[in-house]
Design an enzyme around this catalytic site. Sequence first.
Site, PDB file in Angstrom:
ATOM      1  N   HIS A  61      27.139  26.490 -32.059  1.00 43.75           N
ATOM      2  CA  HIS A  61      26.091  25.547 -32.460  1.00 43.75           C
ATOM      3  C   HIS A  61      26.729  24.413 -33.265  1.00 43.75           C
ATOM      4  O   HIS A  61      27.430  24.652 -34.251  1.00 43.75           O
ATOM      5  CB  HIS A  61      25.064  26.300 -33.308  1.00 43.75           C
ATOM      6  CG  HIS A  61      23.870  25.503 -33.693  1.00 43.75           C
ATOM      7  ND1 HIS A  61      22.768  25.325 -32.877  1.00 43.75           N
ATOM      8  CD2 HIS A  61      23.580  24.843 -34.845  1.00 43.75           C
ATOM      9  CE1 HIS A  61      21.866  24.601 -33.497  1.00 43.75           C
ATOM     10  NE2 HIS A  61      22.326  24.282 -34.695  1.00 43.75           N
ATOM     11  N   HIS A  94      22.907  20.323 -31.527  1.00 42.51           N
ATOM     12  CA  HIS A  94      21.618  20.153 -32.197  1.00 42.51           C
ATOM     13  C   HIS A  94      21.606  18.773 -32.838  1.00 42.51           C
ATOM     14  O   HIS A  94      22.212  18.560 -33.891  1.00 42.51           O
ATOM     15  CB  HIS A  94      21.466  21.277 -33.235  1.00 42.51           C
ATOM     16  CG  HIS A  94      20.217  21.178 -34.056  1.00 42.51           C
ATOM     17  ND1 HIS A  94      20.019  21.938 -35.203  1.00 42.51           N
ATOM     18  CD2 HIS A  94      19.091  20.427 -33.924  1.00 42.51           C
ATOM     19  CE1 HIS A  94      18.840  21.656 -35.727  1.00 42.51           C
ATOM     20  NE2 HIS A  94      18.267  20.729 -34.971  1.00 42.51           N
TER      21      HIS A  94
END
Length: 253
Positions: A61, A94
Amino acid sequence: MHGARAGPAVPAYACAVTTPARGADGPALPAVIIAPSLLAADFARLGDEATAVEVDADWLHIDVMDYHYVPNLTIGLPVVQSLRKVTSLPFDCHLMIDEPARWAMDYAEAGALNVSFHAEACDDPVALARALRSEGVMAGLAIDRDTAVEPYLELLPHFDTLLIMTIKAGFGGQAFMPELLDKVRTARRHIDSGHLQLRLEVDGGVDENTVIEAALAGADAFVSGTAVYGAADPGAAIRALRRSAHAAVSNRS
Ligand code: DX5
Ligand code: ZN
């Protein structure tokens, strides 16, 4: 090969999801995805920190912040491009940025598996999701602490991931907010009743205990920064998260 160039016939994410998503026939449990967040890593050693979790993590991530959409400034495109060369982990980017349509396709081109952007930061979320998917990249819709999920439920068929923040986006190391799990429950009901193929991801304050609450609420992908990179053994921390999540998912009716 995790990125944008697999060709449109076979979605790029097919290579990363090793067990079936919860779908129309729904017999299988959802795969548990553990995505360590590089935000909690040592930024002077980002390449090593990425490869340190390669064996145990499903996705990496990567929190992209622009100092406008959120008050913090983190990783940008050149860093993602460089990281792409040193690890084979699928990248879960993200974007916590204004006007994500200006940048999202560059992250797709840099080899991201999934590109998530925040719902209210984008004028036309469906158009951006379509553009990402047309490049063979998963499209993710992100819902921050103060954003309701209900207005966006009807958009979910256009997305591959729904990221629900369990903190206020912008900084790592914050305490998990269990009251935000109502959004996860709402989304899970909607996904299951609509037979949608969508990963339901939670992000913020996820550790060995809170991962259980999130999994019981319906999440099947778990971002964790501090609990992984703050641990003496990040690999062991990921395995512990996975065990907890699997146990909770198995107990979910
Ligand atoms: C915060 C980021 C999160 C953060 C999570 O805005 O989106 O991904 O890295 O970190 P922890 O797990 O420390 O809450
Ligand atoms: Zn994040």
